[in-house]
Design a protein around this motif. Structure first.
Motif, PDB file in Angstrom:
ATOM      1  N   LEU A   1      -3.908  -4.249  -3.513  1.00 28.72           N
ATOM      2  CA  LEU A   1      -4.182  -3.602  -5.200  1.00 28.72           C
ATOM      3  C   LEU A   1      -2.874  -2.382  -5.280  1.00 28.72           C
ATOM      4  O   LEU A   1      -2.384  -1.613  -6.393  1.00 28.72           O
ATOM      5  N   VAL A   2      -2.213  -2.499  -4.439  1.00 23.86           N
ATOM      6  CA  VAL A   2      -0.892  -1.559  -4.175  1.00 23.86           C
ATOM      7  C   VAL A   2       0.829  -3.114  -4.065  1.00 23.86           C
ATOM      8  O   VAL A   2       1.644  -2.517  -5.371  1.00 23.86           O
ATOM      9  N   LEU A   3       0.252  -4.887  -4.596  1.00 27.52           N
ATOM     10  CA  LEU A   3       1.216  -5.278  -4.628  1.00 27.52           C
ATOM     11  C   LEU A   3       0.929  -5.192  -6.774  1.00 27.52           C
ATOM     12  O   LEU A   3       0.207  -4.709  -7.401  1.00 27.52           O
ATOM     13  N   PRO A   4       2.200  -5.389  -7.141  1.00 27.25           N
ATOM     14  CA  PRO A   4       1.994  -5.100  -8.998  1.00 27.25           C
ATOM     15  C   PRO A   4       1.489  -6.769  -9.992  1.00 27.25           C
ATOM     16  O   PRO A   4       1.916  -7.385  -9.798  1.00 27.25           O
ATOM     17  N   ILE A   5      -0.334  -6.614  -9.549  1.00 27.90           N
ATOM     18  CA  ILE A   5      -0.894  -7.759 -10.181  1.00 27.90           C
ATOM     19  C   ILE A   5      -1.914  -6.722 -11.019  1.00 27.90           C
ATOM     20  O   ILE A   5      -2.630  -5.788 -10.995  1.00 27.90           O
TER      21      ILE A   5
ATOM     22  N   THR B   1      -3.095  11.417   2.369  1.00 28.66           N
ATOM     23  CA  THR B   1      -1.783  11.325   1.487  1.00 28.66           C
ATOM     24  C   THR B   1      -1.140  10.181   1.549  1.00 28.66           C
ATOM     25  O   THR B   1      -0.573  10.102   0.160  1.00 28.66           O
ATOM     26  N   MET B   2      -0.928   8.832   1.832  1.00 28.69           N
ATOM     27  CA  MET B   2      -0.294   7.973   2.063  1.00 28.69           C
ATOM     28  C   MET B   2      -0.933   7.370   0.286  1.00 28.69           C
ATOM     29  O   MET B   2      -0.106   6.227  -0.142  1.00 28.69           O
ATOM     30  N   ARG B   3      -1.738   6.859   0.343  1.00 32.93           N
ATOM     31  CA  ARG B   3      -2.606   6.217  -0.984  1.00 32.93           C
ATOM     32  C   ARG B   3      -2.245   7.273  -2.156  1.00 32.93           C
ATOM     33  O   ARG B   3      -2.323   6.552  -3.173  1.00 32.93           O
ATOM     34  N   LEU B   4      -2.354   8.434  -1.974  1.00 36.98           N
ATOM     35  CA  LEU B   4      -2.587   8.922  -3.297  1.00 36.98           C
ATOM     36  C   LEU B   4      -0.495   8.932  -3.716  1.00 36.98           C
ATOM     37  O   LEU B   4      -0.557   9.140  -5.144  1.00 36.98           O
ATOM     38  N   LEU B   5       0.110   8.166  -2.961  1.00 37.15           N
ATOM     39  CA  LEU B   5       1.474   8.220  -3.141  1.00 37.15           C
ATOM     40  C   LEU B   5       2.121   7.207  -3.405  1.00 37.15           C
ATOM     41  O   LEU B   5       3.018   7.196  -4.775  1.00 37.15           O
ATOM     42  N   CYS B   6       1.226   6.156  -3.408  1.00 33.66           N
ATOM     43  CA  CYS B   6       1.536   4.869  -3.743  1.00 33.66           C
ATOM     44  C   CYS B   6       0.774   4.329  -4.734  1.00 33.66           C
ATOM     45  O   CYS B   6       0.056   3.668  -5.167  1.00 33.66           O
TER      46      CYS B   6
ATOM     47  N   ALA C   1       2.585   4.267 -11.943  1.00 34.77           N
ATOM     48  CA  ALA C   1       1.749   4.577 -10.668  1.00 34.77           C
ATOM     49  C   ALA C   1       1.889   2.588  -9.930  1.00 34.77           C
ATOM     50  O   ALA C   1       2.390   1.856  -9.546  1.00 34.77           O
ATOM     51  N   ASP C   2       2.017   1.812 -11.623  1.00 32.77           N
ATOM     52  CA  ASP C   2       2.461   0.472 -11.552  1.00 32.77           C
ATOM     53  C   ASP C   2       3.758   0.434 -11.625  1.00 32.77           C
ATOM     54  O   ASP C   2       4.364  -0.485 -10.285  1.00 32.77           O
ATOM     55  N   GLU C   3       4.744   1.521 -12.053  1.00 32.53           N
ATOM     56  CA  GLU C   3       6.278   0.773 -11.484  1.00 32.53           C
ATOM     57  C   GLU C   3       6.677   1.281  -9.683  1.00 32.53           C
ATOM     58  O   GLU C   3       7.071   0.518  -8.905  1.00 32.53           O
ATOM     59  N   ILE C   4       5.488   2.368  -9.533  1.00 35.20           N
ATOM     60  CA  ILE C   4       5.957   3.136  -8.185  1.00 35.20           C
ATOM     61  C   ILE C   4       5.765   1.763  -6.662  1.00 35.20           C
ATOM     62  O   ILE C   4       5.790   1.517  -6.402  1.00 35.20           O
ATOM     63  N   ARG C   5       4.422   1.626  -7.528  1.00 34.37           N
ATOM     64  CA  ARG C   5       4.083  -0.128  -7.058  1.00 34.37           C
ATOM     65  C   ARG C   5       5.128  -0.944  -6.797  1.00 34.37           C
ATOM     66  O   ARG C   5       4.892  -1.861  -5.674  1.00 34.37           O
ATOM     67  N   ARG C   6       5.663  -1.697  -7.801  1.00 36.24           N
ATOM     68  CA  ARG C   6       6.888  -2.241  -7.668  1.00 36.24           C
ATOM     69  C   ARG C   6       7.777  -2.236  -6.709  1.00 36.24           C
ATOM     70  O   ARG C   6       8.806  -2.634  -5.815  1.00 36.24           O
ATOM     71  N   GLN C   7       8.744  -0.804  -6.194  1.00 35.33           N
ATOM     72  CA  GLN C   7       9.006   0.092  -5.448  1.00 35.33           C
ATOM     73  C   GLN C   7       8.871   0.434  -3.834  1.00 35.33           C
ATOM     74  O   GLN C   7       9.769   0.639  -3.331  1.00 35.33           O
ATOM     75  N   VAL C   8       7.778   0.205  -4.263  1.00 35.16           N
ATOM     76  CA  VAL C   8       7.325   0.823  -2.506  1.00 35.16           C
ATOM     77  C   VAL C   8       6.798   0.118  -1.832  1.00 35.16           C
ATOM     78  O   VAL C   8       5.577  -1.552  -2.249  1.00 35.16           O
ATOM     79  N   GLY C   9       6.560   0.024  -0.762  1.00 35.82           N
ATOM     80  CA  GLY C   9       6.261  -1.030   1.155  1.00 35.82           C
ATOM     81  C   GLY C   9       5.303   0.050   1.609  1.00 35.82           C
ATOM     82  O   GLY C   9       5.688   0.757   1.664  1.00 35.82           O
ATOM     83  N   TYR C  10       4.555  -1.097   1.129  1.00 35.98           N
ATOM     84  CA  TYR C  10       2.840   0.022   1.736  1.00 35.98           C
ATOM     85  C   TYR C  10       2.324  -0.872   3.405  1.00 35.98           C
ATOM     86  O   TYR C  10       1.894  -1.746   2.648  1.00 35.98           O
ATOM     87  N   MET C  11       2.782  -0.605   4.053  1.00 37.75           N
ATOM     88  CA  MET C  11       2.316  -1.073   5.063  1.00 37.75           C
ATOM     89  C   MET C  11       0.334  -0.444   5.387  1.00 37.75           C
ATOM     90  O   MET C  11       0.609   0.292   5.838  1.00 37.75           O
ATOM     91  N   THR C  12      -0.672  -1.351   5.583  1.00 36.23           N
ATOM     92  CA  THR C  12      -1.798  -0.423   5.597  1.00 36.23           C
ATOM     93  C   THR C  12      -2.316  -0.738   7.197  1.00 36.23           C
ATOM     94  O   THR C  12      -1.442  -1.002   8.207  1.00 36.23           O
ATOM     95  N   GLN C  13      -3.047   0.635   7.467  1.00 39.03           N
ATOM     96  CA  GLN C  13      -3.166   0.706   8.732  1.00 39.03           C
ATOM     97  C   GLN C  13      -4.201  -0.536   9.364  1.00 39.03           C
ATOM     98  O   GLN C  13      -3.924  -0.679  10.531  1.00 39.03           O
TER      99      GLN C  13
END
Lengths: 375, 311
Positions: free
Chosen positions: A216-220, B47-52, B73-85
């Protein structure tokens, strides 16, 4: 630790009961499914269908012919519709509009009176042996006494010992082999199981494994996910039916009367229906187990109301309506029609449109229900 | 464009009847390594999920990398790296396949080269053809980090990346985090380890969805105004509960043979220790640590702010 401990057994029993109680879905399903089954088997399924649509082709309308038609209608197995020509009746048989053609030769009455013992030709749609079984038995049982009252009273004028004959033809399946009915339909059934389940699992699995969060967090985009996930299963589905078809032809002697590419094309649409539906299930279900349970609710009517195992004509109107919504009903009509009857595009078109509508509607729902957030 | 990588105000999020985030305002400067602390269930992951953009806030607004979190949200997704727990790559794909997949979704230029560089950097070179499920915890985390930075994000959100990882691997992992920060990435990293918190330029402490305190470690310690007195002796386990009953004592904690007592008033604390009449201890005041401060914060919520259940 040795021997059977009642205390340990009770502990296990308690734990399992608690877990089962919390698993509402499973409990609900085990209670609801049998009820649906009861109603479907009890009310919808009828292996002795009556009022089967029957085409009557008759040049004249003599009294003897009326006697025969009345007698047929009195058996309750036939709902007679008059068709002007043999050709029109023939077409109706292929389109599933009628299940019988009764062809009464010209000069029937004259021939009876001349003692020529003319033949009435009864063509039955043999692609569904169960549906026509009792009806054909009823035709054979009519016998000579149908005309009894109207025959000349004087025995000397009795035309022949057997005033007329009935020749019965089970079309498309002369020997009335059940396999010829079941095996083509299996193409649709097998596909329902494989493609529906695999897509129903597709998103649910990502969610359960935790990989959905990353996806979901990937741009797809949803459509990209949908198509990308579905297409491999389309390939697998085709592989599957190729295998089923090959065995059907080689082992069970199923004929390929119509065009194979046409069948495969129509089946593609059917696969699309299943995948879209699977995708919706997959978006709604939280766990793979839930997805499986939801799929059950599709499987049950698919097996019972589609005409796969039980004659479609025998079902009450409401069941036929449900059946007609299900894509499998149309898919197996197409498979049977193309393989057994040699149907072409004009005959299968009435079954293609409902599937196309279904695929489109459910496809829209699929894209709409795909959640882009974890909310 | 703001100079903050994260600049949000008044975020709230409710799940059913549970208020997970309450009126949270947060600012993280560009290029900072910011530690995100708080107990389990304090709202860090939310909070992290809200941010990305993985969750939509009920109230509040703000920007992430200058992009509106509600509309971009779409643009943020392109510029953020999120490592899930929880490890969220594909266990039935190899290290290489996982990274290739992520790189292709991001449309990373010069993909092969980028993926190989990421693998080398994370020290995953020897594991290229290994299925992700077969990696041990520490290596899985490295793979997840490599995947999160493949597209050279400007902001890195790491959700407890070192949970359950051994000390050496943790230290190496943090070396990597600092390397990325050195290249200009902003990092928000949640953790339960105080030694890791101390490696952050700033820390943010969350409790029950409220922001309790933020600043550098020194600022946080200084602002708390707490006193810590420590002694080494025998029978510390017996002494600790006695001290806890004394007025003026907030916590009395055993660390091996040492006893650590905290409170807000030095005189009151000394008095309490005397009143407990413990023998054989030599007391001395020591500088407070971050964990002392956080526990104090939790036990003494600021005016008008309730954390619900006490930690």
């Amino acid at each position: 630790m040795n021997g059977f401990s009642f205390r340990r057994f009770l502990a296990m029993l308690g734990k399992e009961t608690t877990q089962l109680r919390r698993d509402r879905g499973t409990v609900a399903l085990t209670l609801v499914l049998p009820m649906i089954q009861l109603f479907l088997f009890g009310y919808a399924i009828n292996t002795n269908p009556r009022h089967l649509p029957t085409a009557l082709v008759s040049a004249s309308h003599s009294r003897y012919e009326r006697d025969i038609v009345t007698a047929l209608e009195n058996t309750k197995y036939f709902a007679i519709h008059v068709y002007p020509t043999e050709k029109a009746a023939e077409e109706a048989l292929r389109r599933w509009d009628v299940m019988f053609i009764i062809d009464i030769p010209p000069h029937f009455q004259r021939d009876v009176l001349h003692g020529d013992s003319p033949s009435i030709l009864v063509d039955a749609d043999g692609s569904d042996p169960t549906a026509i079984g009792n009806a054909t038995a009823a035709v054979n049982a009519l016998g000579a006494n149908v005309l009894g009252r109207d025959l000349p009273p004087d025995p000397r004028f009795r035309p022949a010992l057997v005033p007329y004959q009935t020749i019965l033809h089970a079309r498309y399946n002369p020997e009335q082999i059940t396999a010829l009915n079941i095996v083509p339909a299996l193409i649709a059934v097998v596909l329902t199981f494989s493609t529906l389940v695999s897509t129903a699992m597709a998103i649910t699995r990502e969610r359960e494994m935790g990989t959905m969060e990353n996806l979901l967090v990937l741009p797809i985009q949803p459509a990209e996910v949908l198509l990308g996930k579905i297409l491999p299963y389309v390939g697998l589905g085709y592989l599957q039916i190729s295998l089923v078809l090959a065995i059907a032809v080689a082992v069970f002697g199923v004929p390929v009367a119509g065009s194979l590419p046409l069948l495969l094309g129509a089946i593609g649409l059917f696969i699309a229906c299943n995948l879209a539906l699977g995708f919706v299930i997959s978006s709604v279900a939280r766990t793979q187990r839930q997805a499986m349970q939801m799929a059950q609710f599709v499987f049950l009517p698919s097996m019972l109301l589609s005409g796969f195992l039980f004659p479609f004509r025998g079902m009450p109107v409401w069941a036929q309506v449900i059946g007609n919504v299900l894509p499998i009903t149309h898919a197996l009509r197409i498979a049977r029609g193309v393989l057994l009857k040699g149907n072409g595009w004009p005959e299968i078109a009435p079954d293609v449109w409902p599937m196309a509508g279904f695929a489109l509607a459910i496809g829209v729902v699929a894209v709409l229900t795909y959640r882009r957030t974890l909310d | 464009m703001s100079a903050y990588a994260i600049d949000v105000e008044g975020l709230s999020k409710r799940f059913g009847s549970r208020q997970v985030i309450s009126n949270l305002s947060l600012r993280v400067g560009e290029g900072e390594v910011c530690g995100f602390l708080g107990g389990n269930g304090s709202g860090k992951t939310t909070t992290m999920r809200l941010l990305c953009g993985l969750l939509v806030p009920d109230t509040g607004h703000g920007t992430c990398l200058g992009i509106d979190i509600l509309t971009g949200a779409d643009e943020i997704r392109r510029q953020v790296g999120y490592m899930t727990q929880r490890f969220s790559l594909y266990g039935d794909l190899t290290v290489g396949e996982n990274l290739e997949f992520v790189a292709r979704l991001h449309g990373v230029a010069d993909r092969k080269q980028a993926v190989h560089a990421a693998v080398e950097r994370a020290g995953l070179g020897g594991y290229w053809s290994q299925l992700a499920d077969q990696l041990s915890g520490g290596w899985k985390q490295r793979l997840a980090l490599a995947a999160a930075v493949l597209h050279r994000p400007r902001l890195l959100l790491l959700d407890e990346p070192t949970a359950g990882v051994d000390a050496k691997a943790r230290r190496e992992f943090w070396d990597l985090i600092h390397e990325f920060a050195g290249e200009g990435m902003t990092v928000l990293v949640s953790t339960h380890y105080m030694d890791e918190a101390e490696r952050c330029a700033r820390v943010i402490y969350l409790a029950n969805g409220h922001l309790v305190v933020q600043g550098t470690a020194e600022e946080v310690v200084a602002e708390a105004h707490i006193v810590v007195i420590e002694a080494v002796g025998s029978a510390v386990e017996v002494a600790a509960p006695k001290l806890r009953r004394q007025p003026g004592v907030e916590t009395a904690t055993v660390f091996g043979r040492a006893l650590r007592v905290t409170g807000t008033d030095a005189a009151a604390l000394q008095g309490a220790i005397a009143a407990a009449r413990l023998e054989g201890f030599e007391w001395r005041e020591v500088p407070p640590r971050l964990d002392d401060v956080f526990i104090h914060m939790l036990n003494n919520p600021p005016e008008g702010m309730s954390y619900g259940e006490r930690a």
